[in-house]
Design a protein around this motif. Structure first.
Motif, PDB file in Angstrom:
ATOM      1  N   LEU A  17       0.832  -1.211   0.000  1.00 32.48           N
ATOM      2  CA  LEU A  17       0.000   0.000   0.000  1.00 32.48           C
ATOM      3  C   LEU A  17       0.867   1.261   0.000  1.00 32.48           C
ATOM      4  O   LEU A  17       0.546   2.234  -0.699  1.00 32.48           O
ATOM      5  N   ALA A  18       1.954   1.254   0.772  1.00 37.15           N
ATOM      6  CA  ALA A  18       2.873   2.398   0.765  1.00 37.15           C
ATOM      7  C   ALA A  18       3.463   2.578  -0.625  1.00 37.15           C
ATOM      8  O   ALA A  18       3.537   3.703  -1.129  1.00 37.15           O
ATOM      9  N   TYR A  19       3.866   1.490  -1.259  1.00 36.30           N
ATOM     10  CA  TYR A  19       4.421   1.550  -2.612  1.00 36.30           C
ATOM     11  C   TYR A  19       3.402   2.150  -3.574  1.00 36.30           C
ATOM     12  O   TYR A  19       3.721   3.049  -4.355  1.00 36.30           O
ATOM     13  N   GLN A  20       2.179   1.646  -3.516  1.00 32.94           N
ATOM     14  CA  GLN A  20       1.133   2.129  -4.422  1.00 32.94           C
ATOM     15  C   GLN A  20       0.794   3.597  -4.177  1.00 32.94           C
ATOM     16  O   GLN A  20       0.356   4.292  -5.100  1.00 32.94           O
ATOM     17  N   ALA A  21       1.013   4.083  -2.969  1.00 31.55           N
ATOM     18  CA  ALA A  21       0.751   5.485  -2.642  1.00 31.55           C
ATOM     19  C   ALA A  21       1.932   6.381  -3.004  1.00 31.55           C
ATOM     20  O   ALA A  21       1.920   7.576  -2.710  1.00 31.55           O
ATOM     21  N   GLY A  22       2.959   5.808  -3.641  1.00 31.60           N
ATOM     22  CA  GLY A  22       4.137   6.585  -4.014  1.00 31.60           C
ATOM     23  C   GLY A  22       5.128   6.775  -2.885  1.00 31.60           C
ATOM     24  O   GLY A  22       5.971   7.668  -2.936  1.00 31.60           O
ATOM     25  N   LEU A  23       5.024   5.945  -1.862  1.00 37.16           N
ATOM     26  CA  LEU A  23       5.869   6.079  -0.679  1.00 37.16           C
ATOM     27  C   LEU A  23       6.773   4.856  -0.492  1.00 37.16           C
ATOM     28  O   LEU A  23       6.939   4.356   0.618  1.00 37.16           O
ATOM     29  N   ALA A  24       7.346   4.385  -1.582  1.00 35.51           N
ATOM     30  CA  ALA A  24       8.184   3.180  -1.535  1.00 35.51           C
ATOM     31  C   ALA A  24       9.354   3.320  -0.561  1.00 35.51           C
ATOM     32  O   ALA A  24       9.764   2.349   0.069  1.00 35.51           O
ATOM     33  N   LEU A  25       9.879   4.519  -0.412  1.00 36.93           N
ATOM     34  CA  LEU A  25      11.022   4.705   0.483  1.00 36.93           C
ATOM     35  C   LEU A  25      10.651   4.574   1.956  1.00 36.93           C
ATOM     36  O   LEU A  25      11.538   4.473   2.815  1.00 36.93           O
ATOM     37  N   LEU A  26       9.354   4.531   2.244  1.00 36.78           N
ATOM     38  CA  LEU A  26       8.932   4.253   3.624  1.00 36.78           C
ATOM     39  C   LEU A  26       9.285   2.826   4.034  1.00 36.78           C
ATOM     40  O   LEU A  26       9.453   2.565   5.223  1.00 36.78           O
ATOM     41  N   VAL A  27       9.407   1.926   3.056  1.00 39.83           N
ATOM     42  CA  VAL A  27       9.694   0.526   3.389  1.00 39.83           C
ATOM     43  C   VAL A  27      11.072   0.388   4.043  1.00 39.83           C
ATOM     44  O   VAL A  27      11.168  -0.183   5.130  1.00 39.83           O
ATOM     45  N   PRO A  28      12.154   0.898   3.443  1.00 39.27           N
ATOM     46  CA  PRO A  28      13.437   0.791   4.151  1.00 39.27           C
ATOM     47  C   PRO A  28      13.477   1.609   5.444  1.00 39.27           C
ATOM     48  O   PRO A  28      14.119   1.201   6.416  1.00 39.27           O
ATOM     49  N   LEU A  29      12.780   2.743   5.473  1.00 41.00           N
ATOM     50  CA  LEU A  29      12.717   3.524   6.712  1.00 41.00           C
ATOM     51  C   LEU A  29      11.975   2.754   7.803  1.00 41.00           C
ATOM     52  O   LEU A  29      12.390   2.751   8.967  1.00 41.00           O
ATOM     53  N   ALA A  30      10.895   2.087   7.420  1.00 40.50           N
ATOM     54  CA  ALA A  30      10.151   1.272   8.385  1.00 40.50           C
ATOM     55  C   ALA A  30      10.985   0.091   8.852  1.00 40.50           C
ATOM     56  O   ALA A  30      10.903  -0.299  10.023  1.00 40.50           O
ATOM     57  N   ASP A  51       9.964  -8.711  15.539  1.00 38.37           N
ATOM     58  CA  ASP A  51      11.076  -9.325  14.816  1.00 38.37           C
ATOM     59  C   ASP A  51      10.636  -9.778  13.427  1.00 38.37           C
ATOM     60  O   ASP A  51      11.373  -9.603  12.449  1.00 38.37           O
ATOM     61  N   GLU A  52       9.429 -10.326  13.303  1.00 33.34           N
ATOM     62  CA  GLU A  52       8.905 -10.697  11.984  1.00 33.34           C
ATOM     63  C   GLU A  52       8.667  -9.458  11.122  1.00 33.34           C
ATOM     64  O   GLU A  52       8.913  -9.473   9.925  1.00 33.34           O
ATOM     65  N   VAL A  53       8.195  -8.396  11.746  1.00 30.41           N
ATOM     66  CA  VAL A  53       7.975  -7.147  11.003  1.00 30.41           C
ATOM     67  C   VAL A  53       9.297  -6.656  10.411  1.00 30.41           C
ATOM     68  O   VAL A  53       9.380  -6.349   9.219  1.00 30.41           O
ATOM     69  N   ALA A  54      10.346  -6.613  11.223  1.00 38.26           N
ATOM     70  CA  ALA A  54      11.655  -6.142  10.750  1.00 38.26           C
ATOM     71  C   ALA A  54      12.202  -7.058   9.662  1.00 38.26           C
ATOM     72  O   ALA A  54      12.670  -6.588   8.617  1.00 38.26           O
ATOM     73  N   GLY A  55      12.137  -8.360   9.880  1.00 42.81           N
ATOM     74  CA  GLY A  55      12.658  -9.304   8.888  1.00 42.81           C
ATOM     75  C   GLY A  55      11.892  -9.261   7.587  1.00 42.81           C
ATOM     76  O   GLY A  55      12.479  -9.312   6.496  1.00 42.81           O
ATOM     77  N   GLN A  56      10.563  -9.168   7.672  1.00 39.10           N
ATOM     78  CA  GLN A  56       9.752  -9.102   6.451  1.00 39.10           C
ATOM     79  C   GLN A  56      10.028  -7.819   5.679  1.00 39.10           C
ATOM     80  O   GLN A  56      10.125  -7.837   4.453  1.00 39.10           O
ATOM     81  N   LEU A  57      10.173  -6.715   6.368  1.00 36.48           N
ATOM     82  CA  LEU A  57      10.493  -5.458   5.696  1.00 36.48           C
ATOM     83  C   LEU A  57      11.856  -5.531   5.018  1.00 36.48           C
ATOM     84  O   LEU A  57      12.021  -5.039   3.894  1.00 36.48           O
ATOM     85  N   LEU A  58      12.827  -6.162   5.666  1.00 36.49           N
ATOM     86  CA  LEU A  58      14.138  -6.328   5.037  1.00 36.49           C
ATOM     87  C   LEU A  58      14.010  -7.135   3.753  1.00 36.49           C
ATOM     88  O   LEU A  58      14.552  -6.747   2.713  1.00 36.49           O
ATOM     89  N   ALA A  59      13.299  -8.238   3.797  1.00 38.73           N
ATOM     90  CA  ALA A  59      13.108  -9.068   2.605  1.00 38.73           C
ATOM     91  C   ALA A  59      12.442  -8.273   1.485  1.00 38.73           C
ATOM     92  O   ALA A  59      12.839  -8.363   0.319  1.00 38.73           O
ATOM     93  N   LEU A  60      11.443  -7.477   1.828  1.00 41.21           N
ATOM     94  CA  LEU A  60      10.717  -6.689   0.832  1.00 41.21           C
ATOM     95  C   LEU A  60      11.575  -5.595   0.202  1.00 41.21           C
ATOM     96  O   LEU A  60      11.376  -5.238  -0.963  1.00 41.21           O
ATOM     97  N   CYS A  61      12.528  -5.065   0.945  1.00 38.53           N
ATOM     98  CA  CYS A  61      13.405  -4.016   0.411  1.00 38.53           C
ATOM     99  C   CYS A  61      14.148  -4.486  -0.840  1.00 38.53           C
ATOM    100  O   CYS A  61      14.397  -3.700  -1.753  1.00 38.53           O
ATOM    101  N   PHE A  62      14.477  -5.767  -0.882  1.00 41.16           N
ATOM    102  CA  PHE A  62      15.242  -6.303  -2.007  1.00 41.16           C
ATOM    103  C   PHE A  62      14.475  -6.257  -3.324  1.00 41.16           C
ATOM    104  O   PHE A  62      15.088  -6.243  -4.386  1.00 41.16           O
ATOM    105  N   THR A  63      13.165  -6.271  -3.273  1.00 39.91           N
ATOM    106  CA  THR A  63      12.386  -6.212  -4.510  1.00 39.91           C
ATOM    107  C   THR A  63      11.675  -4.871  -4.681  1.00 39.91           C
ATOM    108  O   THR A  63      11.583  -4.358  -5.791  1.00 39.91           O
ATOM    109  N   ILE A  64      11.191  -4.310  -3.597  1.00 40.88           N
ATOM    110  CA  ILE A  64      10.448  -3.050  -3.703  1.00 40.88           C
ATOM    111  C   ILE A  64      11.333  -1.911  -4.188  1.00 40.88           C
ATOM    112  O   ILE A  64      10.919  -1.116  -5.037  1.00 40.88           O
ATOM    113  N   LEU A  65      12.536  -1.822  -3.690  1.00 43.46           N
ATOM    114  CA  LEU A  65      13.410  -0.714  -4.121  1.00 43.46           C
ATOM    115  C   LEU A  65      13.791  -0.798  -5.598  1.00 43.46           C
ATOM    116  O   LEU A  65      13.700   0.215  -6.300  1.00 43.46           O
TER     117      LEU A  65
END
Length: 169
Positions: free
Chosen positions: A32-45, A75-89
């Motif tokens: 949802l952040a990506y679709q809202a144009g806020l992809a950089l929130l993912v690595p910040l999160a 811990d799952e939130v942090a790990g999942q966000l890290l995994a997503l950074c590899f494709t979302i960015l």
């Protein structure tokens, strides 16, 4: 406040599989952040969740016999966000669409599935961190799982684009 952060707003109390629920909610919020144009929130999160986890998990575990209670899901939130950074960015860098049904949907499905796989299976460094049986181990096993999931997601995307896509036409 410690409990709210450690359980990711109470999501850690959902049953069954609170870690999967936390990963799913995290993935949905990232898309949802990506679709809202806020992809950089993912690595910040990711950074925020990691710092919050390393601060709150020791406090949450203080005085408890269980060193890795299932309701602790930051811990799952942090790990999942890290995994997503590899494709979302990279998708964001290329201006690709990322959606739940259309667009580059493998960009969130692969990291989600692979993260859950590595988090449950606990291969190599993931298992080693988990066997620490301390607050740092609670965080580290998921960060390793997120790193491995992100790397494998990129490898799979590369194989698809370099090998399968040209072959399929």
């Amino acid at each position: 406040m410690t409990s709210i952060i450690a359980t990711f707003l109470g999501i850690g109390h959902l049953r069954p599989a609170p870690g999967t629920w936390a990963s799913l909610v995290t993935t949905i919020l990232a898309v949802l952040a990506y679709q809202a144009g806020l992809a950089l929130l993912v690595p910040l999160a990711f950074v925020a969740a990691t710092v919050a986890g390393f601060v709150t998990v020791p406090r949450y575990l203080a005085g408890r016999a269980d060193r890795d209670p299932s309701e602790v899901v930051i811990d799952e939130v942090a790990g999942q966000l890290l995994a997503l950074c590899f494709t979302i960015l990279p998708l964001w860098n290329h201006g690709a669409a990322l959606g739940f049904v259309s667009g580059a949907w493998p960009g969130w499905v692969a990291p989600f599935v692979l993260f859950r796989l590595f988090d449950i299976w606990k291969p190599w460094l993931v298992g080693r961190a988990d066997r620490r049986h301390d607050a740092a181990g609670v965080m580290l096993d998921d960060l390793w799982a997120g790193l491995f999931a992100g790397i494998v997601s990129v490898v799979l995307a590369g194989l698809y684009h370099a090998v399968l896509q040209p072959w399929l036409g």
